[in-house]
Scaffold this active site. Structure first.
Site, short mmCIF file in Angstrom:
data_model
loop_
_atom_site.label_atom_id
_atom_site.label_comp_id
_atom_site.label_asym_id
_atom_site.label_seq_id
_atom_site.Cartn_x
_atom_site.Cartn_y
_atom_site.Cartn_z
N ARG A 73 33.90 43.28 32.34
CA ARG A 73 34.69 42.58 31.40
C ARG A 73 34.03 42.32 30.29
NH1 ARG A 73 38.83 38.19 33.42
NH2 ARG A 73 39.99 38.77 31.30
N GLN A 133 48.31 31.78 33.68
CA GLN A 133 47.08 30.72 34.09
C GLN A 133 47.42 29.46 33.99
OE1 GLN A 133 46.64 33.39 32.26
NE2 GLN A 133 44.64 34.46 32.54
N ARG A 191 37.66 34.14 37.58
CA ARG A 191 37.91 34.37 35.98
C ARG A 191 37.43 33.12 35.27
NH1 ARG A 191 40.51 30.09 35.81
NH2 ARG A 191 40.97 30.61 33.71
N GLY A 192 37.42 32.94 34.11
CA GLY A 192 36.84 31.68 33.38
C GLY A 192 35.53 32.05 32.97
N ALA A 193 34.96 31.89 31.98
CA ALA A 193 33.86 32.48 31.30
C ALA A 193 32.59 31.69 32.09
CB ALA A 193 33.70 32.01 29.92
N ASP A 224 35.74 31.98 25.48
CA ASP A 224 35.13 32.93 26.25
C ASP A 224 33.76 33.45 25.37
OD1 ASP A 224 36.91 34.10 28.74
OD2 ASP A 224 38.11 32.94 27.14
N ASN A 263 39.29 33.32 22.65
CA ASN A 263 39.74 32.69 23.85
C ASN A 263 40.92 33.02 24.39
OD1 ASN A 263 39.54 30.36 25.90
ND2 ASN A 263 41.30 29.54 25.03
N LYS A 264 41.73 32.73 25.39
CA LYS A 264 42.83 33.33 25.75
C LYS A 264 43.97 33.56 24.69
CE LYS A 264 43.29 34.58 29.28
NZ LYS A 264 42.98 35.78 29.73
#
Length: 408
Positions: free
Chosen positions: A95, A202, A50-52, A243, A253-254
């Site tokens: 995703r 996270q 995960r993570g862009a 993201d 973003n998150k």
């Protein structure tokens, strides 16, 4: 302890894609080995990777994995390219929010068609080399982001960060944490405030782990403590990843990022976004056009844990041997809690989910939010520091970068 103590996130080894399983970190350090592109898709959906920026690399390696396995059985160029397009699109759709995923897949599609004049054997090798180049470029971009962002911080800075925009969210080094790592090497970081980042934690699981390995001083806080420490004058800057960034500077973003940006504006604290140009999507005019992923309600109604059981006696070892003799053992627990015990080498591993909310409650669980550009002090990319008006400055910053709008 140093940044190099943090493992690489994803790589190519012996014809396979290998990645750190982030869903079990930090208490269990497993590697996932993907033999097919379907395995890469599963790892993306399950947030093992995960993570862009890391998702962009995963997309590229996933396409290369298909090209050198199932794709190796196709002997017609047009059929090969058509199927590669389908596979790349399937990976990109795993995703929806992080644009790097689509960017990595689209770059591989374009590269394959631009080099379709060579024979298929050579093309497959070129596709793999392009995927490896994307992985190497990601680290170079992150180090440039780190250097550009560190220049914005003063000596003795106390920085707050949200989620994990660290090395684990990239091929290596990180975006927001890359800035912190670079500033720490320059002696500028007094300490880092790490939001735990509900619901998947996270920050608590991954960012805290990375900072500890790198030797950067930090304190872990719950998400709802941020306002209090800002009011107390304990935060000099907030740095987050992204993201997807729209053409006007709106930032996805998150979940929880938007709230931090509002708090920063209220308390006069700079709010920085660190992201490579591959995260910028100039095809979207503003953040309202960004698709926000909805995640499983179980992320909110319970907590997921993983660990290793170390029996303290031979009798305990025999008991676990009996339980797992026929394979993974599902522990019978009432009230909807779940735990599975399995053998792992000479030890035993458990994965569990424990309910914290009453059964039957309704849940709303968006994985991301959008921060309007007016709350963003600056966007830090590998090409420099971008400030408002973002509609003009982002376009100039991304010119010639190969961002998704240039792949058209």
């Amino acid at each position: 302890m140093a940044i190099n103590d943090i493992p690489r996130t994803i790589w190519w080894e012996d014809g396979k894609v290998v990645l750190v399983d982030q869903s079990r970190l930090p208490l269990v350090g497993d590697l996932l080995v993907c033999n097919t592109y379907d395995g890469v898709c599963h790892a993306i959906r399950g947030m093992a990777v995960r993570g862009a920026p890391a998702l962009g690399v995963a997309a590229a390696l996933g396409v290369a994995l298909w090209a050198t396995t199932a794709g190796a059985r196709i002997d017609d160029v047009e059929s090969f390219l058509a199927e590669l397009d389908r596979v790349a699109d399937e990976i990109a759709e795993t995703r929806p929010t992080a644009v790097n995923l689509a960017w990595g897949a689209e770059r591989m599609k374009r590269f394959a068609r631009d080099n379709a004049d060579v024979n298929l054997s050579e093309l497959r090798d070129l596709i793999l080399q392009e995927a490896l180049a994307i992985r190497a470029e990601d680290e170079d971009r992150n180090r440039a982001i780190g250097a550009n962002g560190a220049a914005l911080l003063e000596s003795g800075s106390r920085v707050l960060t949200h989620c994990n925009a660290g090395s684990l969210a990239t091929a290596f080094f990180g975006t927001a944490l890359g800035v912190i790592f670079s500033a720490h090497e320059q002696g500028k970081i007094e300490g880092v405030w790490v939001d735990e980042t509900r619901p998947v934690l996270q920050g608590a699981r991954l960012t805290a782990w990375e900072l500890k390995l790198a030797g950067v001083p930090f304190k872990l806080i719950t998400d709802n403590m941020a306002a209090s420490i800002m009011r107390a004058g304990l935060v000099d800057a907030v740095i987050v990843g992204a993201d997807r960034i729209a053409a006007n500077g709106d930032v996805a973003n998150k979940i929880g990022t938007y709230g931090l940006a509002v708090l920063c504006k209220e308390h006069g604290i700079p709010f920085y976004v660190a992201a490579p140009t591959s995260t910028v999507d100039l095809t979207l005019a503003h953040g309202d056009d960004i698709v926000i992923e909805q995640r499983d309600e179980r992320e909110v109604t319970g907590v997921t844990v993983s660990g290793v059981i170390a029996p303290d006696s031979s009798a305990a070892s025999r008991a676990f041997d009996l339980l797992t003799d026929g394979g993974p053992y599902e522990v019978p627990i009432a009230k909807g809690h779940q735990m599975v015990i399995d053998r792992k080498g000479g030890a035993y591993r458990f994965d569990g989910w424990f309910r914290i909310a009453p059964p039957g409650v309704e849940v709303y669980n968006p994985a991301f939010d959008v921060t309007p550009a007016e709350y963003v002090t600056a966007i830090i990319t590998e090409c420099g520091v971008v400030r408002a008006p973002f509609g003009e400055s982002l376009a100039l910053n991304c010119q010639g970068s190969g961002a998704i709008h240039e792949l058209g």
